[in-house]
Enzyme design. Structure first.
Site: not given
Length: 121
Positions: A7, A63, A74, A77, A89, A108, A116
């Site tokens: 992540r 890409r 995609c 959120e 994210r 992060y 986080r």
């Protein structure tokens, strides 16, 4: 085959194509470098952006980095009042022998570090 999910998140200062692409590349490079990955080990990347980033898909940056065989998607959120703005994210699925949930290095960056705090120690 040993699959792992990695992540990460990063923020931009503005809703611009240039900033979104640059931030996305920075985040992906940080994940690749910190986890000693090769591009061909990446199987899938799921990107999400907050509703205030709509100038370009973050997948375009992947890409441009040569991630042409990986599946990329995609999403927007989920909006939560008072949440972090201008945030990208990522969840990367990789075939990464030697990595597991205990030694993977999630990334992060910038203002997204607040997502986080436990990883920032």
């Amino acid at each position: 085959m040993s699959m792992i999910s990695i992540r990460g998140a990063i923020t931009t200062d503005h809703n611009s194509k240039t900033e979104i692409l640059q931030a996305t590349k920075e985040m992906i490079e940080a994940i690749i470098d910190s986890n000693n990955l090769q591009i061909d080990q990446i199987i899938q990347i799921l990107f999400s952006t907050t509703k205030d980033l709509d100038e370009v898909y973050p997948a375009v940056a992947a890409r441009e980095m040569g991630l042409t065989a990986a599946a990329l998607m995609c999403f927007q959120e989920m909006y939560v009042k008072g949440s972090l703005e201008k945030c990208i994210r990522v969840s990367i699925l990789a075939d990464a022998e030697g990595l597991n949930t205990h030694n993977v290095k999630h990334q992060y960056l910038r203002r997204a570090k607040c997502l986080r705090v436990d990883l920032m120690k």
